[in-house]
Structure formats: C-alpha cells, structure tokens
Design an enzyme around this catalytic site. Structure first.
Site, PDB file in Angstrom:
ATOM      1  N   THR A   1       0.823  -1.214   0.000  1.00  0.00           N
ATOM      2  CA  THR A   1       0.000   0.000   0.000  1.00  0.00           C
ATOM      3  C   THR A   1       0.856   1.262   0.000  1.00  0.00           C
ATOM      4  O   THR A   1       0.560   2.220  -0.715  1.00  0.00           O
ATOM      5  CB  THR A   1      -0.919   0.003   1.232  1.00  0.00           C
ATOM      6  OG1 THR A   1      -1.711  -1.180   1.210  1.00  0.00           O
ATOM      7  CG2 THR A   1      -1.828   1.218   1.238  1.00  0.00           C
ATOM      8  N   ASP A   2       1.907   1.260   0.783  1.00  0.00           N
ATOM      9  CA  ASP A   2       2.774   2.436   0.861  1.00  0.00           C
ATOM     10  C   ASP A   2       3.439   2.716  -0.487  1.00  0.00           C
ATOM     11  O   ASP A   2       3.517   3.867  -0.919  1.00  0.00           O
ATOM     12  CB  ASP A   2       3.843   2.226   1.927  1.00  0.00           C
ATOM     13  CG  ASP A   2       3.252   2.144   3.318  1.00  0.00           C
ATOM     14  OD1 ASP A   2       2.979   3.202   3.904  1.00  0.00           O
ATOM     15  OD2 ASP A   2       3.068   1.030   3.813  1.00  0.00           O
ATOM     16  N   TYR A   3       3.928   1.669  -1.131  1.00  0.00           N
ATOM     17  CA  TYR A   3       4.612   1.872  -2.408  1.00  0.00           C
ATOM     18  C   TYR A   3       3.640   2.323  -3.495  1.00  0.00           C
ATOM     19  O   TYR A   3       3.976   3.166  -4.328  1.00  0.00           O
ATOM     20  CB  TYR A   3       5.357   0.599  -2.807  1.00  0.00           C
ATOM     21  CG  TYR A   3       6.577   0.344  -1.955  1.00  0.00           C
ATOM     22  CD1 TYR A   3       7.719   1.141  -2.084  1.00  0.00           C
ATOM     23  CD2 TYR A   3       6.593  -0.662  -0.998  1.00  0.00           C
ATOM     24  CE1 TYR A   3       8.842   0.927  -1.289  1.00  0.00           C
ATOM     25  CE2 TYR A   3       7.711  -0.886  -0.202  1.00  0.00           C
ATOM     26  CZ  TYR A   3       8.828  -0.088  -0.344  1.00  0.00           C
ATOM     27  OH  TYR A   3       9.934  -0.291   0.440  1.00  0.00           O
TER      28      TYR A   3
END
Length: 396
Positions: free
Chosen positions: A166-168
């Site tokens: 999700t962060d990437y």
C-alpha cells in the site's frame, strides 16, 4: 541532462510512501533534499533487515537524496525551512493531517515564501472526512481499502500483503500527482496547488470489479487465491517436477492459444467453454482440465510449449530466481552500489526506461545530516559559525 533537472523537491516525510515518491523523482534527476529531525532522523534508517547489525533498507530509500537535519518545531527551524521552500518546486510531507499547520507551516505560509510551491500531502485517510486525523499505516489502510478482505483462501483468515504494498502504491500516486501539478503549473500556466494523497485510496481505485458487482448485483466478493469471475482459465498450478507456475487466459485469443498448446481443439467447440462468459461459469471443471495438463509436464516442457504458442505462463519466482534470471540482468533490474559500511548493497534498479533521459542511482542513502554544509552554506549562504550555533541549539 536528466529528465527532472531543475526540479527541486523537499522531502519532509518519514518511513515509506512519501519518501518513496520523492525517491522516484530523485531517480530521474530531481534535486531531492530530505529534511529530517536532528535526533534520530527518519525511522526508516533503523528498519530491518540487518547485516552485521547494519540496517539495509535505507540504502535504497535514501538513494540520490541530499540529507539535512532541521527541527521544524523551532522558530529558527521554521525560518530555515521557508528559505528552502523559496528555492524549491515541490514539498512532499506525510505528517498527520494538520500537523504542519499547527507548526505555522500551512500552505498559505509556504506560498508567501514561494508563490509557485506545490505541496503533496500523504496521510492514511486524507485531509478531509471523519477519519482525517486517524493515524494511518499501510497494513490497516489495506484492510480499509477492501483489498485484505478479498485476499487469501475463503476457509482461512484474510491475508495482508507480506510487504508494504500500500505504501509503495501510494508513493507512485504521490509522485505522479506531483508531476501532473508541475505540468499544470509550468506548461499550462496554471496555479500551483496542494495534493491530497491517502494510503487507502490508491488501492481502492483498483477495486472497480468489486464496486460494480456489489452495486448492480449485490455480490460481496469473498477471498479467493486467484482472479475470480473475470477470466478463465487462470490460477496457480504445479508442474510434474514440483514447480509452481501462474497461467492466465484473459482473452479469447489466449484461450485459443492454450488449446493449441494442450492439443485440445475439442475444448474450443465445447459449449461449456466456447466464450469467456461460459468459461467463467464453468471455471471449476475447466480448472481441473488445465491443472491435470500442467501436472503432466515438467516445467521446461510446459514453458517451451506455452512460449511457442503465446500463452502467458510464468514460474512463481523467489528472490533467488530473480537474482539468477538473465532477463533481470539484461534489464539492469538489480543494481549493486558502493555502501560505506557493507561494502556494496544490491537494490532494485531504475524503472521505467527512458530512451533519451534515463534515470541513475548516484549514491545510496546518506548519513543523517550528511548534506547540512552543502545545503545550508553553499545553497542558502549560511556561514560555518552560524551552522555551529544552529547545531548547538538543536535546530539542525
């Protein structure tokens, strides 16, 4: 000249999504100045895995960035930051909603320092809405997006991604957004603006199937380990020699190719499998046929057949497979860079590929405050004596 020569980004963020966005821009030549707290800096510097007690991930996340220390909560820190803003194009931050405003560094204040500044904000749930002030991290945001609910096997608990997916993905959205805002400002003579990126929305944007199916058919899609209800055949299969492969036929044409590879022309005329809609409806029986065929072949035999006929099939790669693969090597997907403690460190290479202005990794993540003198003295014109005073006061 690099693709983003002349673009300066202030990376005022920590851990993954927003720093990754700034790092993508740094890969293509943007001058990214990473602003960190004097005490400890970005917690990402200390995240594992480790080799001989040395954390290794910072080398890639901090690559190509100039690192300075600065306490934005102090008045002199705020003044220095606004001087940096005056010399920059983009600010990327990921403090909890309203934090920079509380410090007196709201967008209007930044615009007074630089009327052309673009600010990209990355938070868990966005700058608006009832959850705007809730702490946001990637794994809970994945659950909030609906992705965790449909991941895994129905008879087992939901499964979160085993890395910070999700962060990437949010970092990709943040970098893309900053570039679109730069294009709007510089090429279309538009106004600079604030950009609001949340962790969960990038994933939810990919939930088109689930939205439509629930809206029109009232169907809540459950966990499944493969594409479900959209194409058939497809899934993860095991070969005779124990290799796991992924096969998918997302079009009628690839289905035709697969029947040729299987030497099963009868499947094309079978009314159970003649159209994609038919195949999806009869996926279970078709899956058994494909699974038995794959299981009858060693991986090399299978791969030769499907590649010849144009069927998308690939081995389920481990990182060891990736390191040994000639295609990864030919594409320079893995770079080995000098490291001040580890000697060298391997990391993912630059993507995408540009024919005229390719990206470049110039250095790995620097030490905390490694560019204080270069940025504050050479760029902003401070003297070494001033630098020492600021350091003594805990501003840098």
């Amino acid at each position: 000249m690099s693709l983003l020569s002349g673009v300066r980004v202030l990376d005022v963020s920590t851990v993954i999504a927003a720093p990754f966005a700034a790092g993508l821009m740094a890969d293509f030549g943007a001058d990214v100045i990473k602003v960190e707290q004097p005490e400890g800096g970005d917690p990402f510097r200390r995240l594992g895995p480790y080799h001989n007690d040395e954390p290794m991930r910072w080398a890639a996340m901090g690559r190509n960035k100039r690192c300075v220390t600065l306490d934005l909560r102090k008045e002199k820190g705020k003044e220095l930051f606004l001087r940096l803003v005056a010399e920059s194009d983009v600010v990327i931050e990921n403090f909890r909603t309203g934090t920079m405003d509380k410090w007196g560094l709201d967008y209007e204040t930044m615009k007074q320092a630089n009327p052309r500044i673009i600010v990209t904000r990355v938070t868990g749930y966005g700058q608006t809405g009832p959850y705007k002030s809730v702490a946001g991290f990637g794994t809970p945001a994945t659950a909030f997006s609906g992705v965790t609910y449909v991941t895994g096997y129905k008879e087992h608990p939901p499964v979160s991604p085993s890395f910070s997916l999700t962060d990437y993905i949010s970092g990709l959205y943040a970098a893309m957004s900053a570039m679109m805002a730069l294009y709007h400002r510089d090429c279309l003579q538009g106004q600079p603006q604030e950009i609001d990126v949340s962790l969960y929305e990038g994933l939810f944007r990919m939930m088109e199937i689930h939205c439509a199916d629930y809206h029109k058919n009232g169907i809540i899609r459950e966990r499944t380990p493969k594409l479900s209800g959209t194409s058939s055949p497809g899934g993860t299969y095991q070969t005779k020699d124990g290799k796991w492969v992924v096969l998918v036929c997302s079009t009628d044409r690839t289905w035709e190719y697969l029947t040729v590879a299987m030497n099963r022309a009868d499947l094309l005329t079978n009314p159970l499998y003649s159209t994609m809609k038919d195949r999806v409806a009869n996926d279970c029986s078709l899956d058994v046929i494909v699974r038995e065929w794959v299981a009858s072949l060693n991986y090399r035999e299978l791969k030769e057949l499907v590649d010849r006929e144009g069927v998308p099939v690939n081995l389920v790669y481990s990182i060891a497979d990736i390191f040994e693969d000639p295609h990864y090597a030919a594409r320079e997907n893995i770079l080995e860079m000098p490291h001040p403690v580890l000697g060298t460190i391997k990391m993912p290479g630059i993507c995408p590929k540009f024919s005229v202005t390719p990206g470049e990794v110039k250095w790995v993540g620097p030490e905390l405050g490694g560019h204080n003198k270069e940025v504050y003295c050479e760029m902003l014109g401070l003297g070494m004596d001033q630098l020492e005073v600021l350091k003594g006061e805990g501003v840098i």
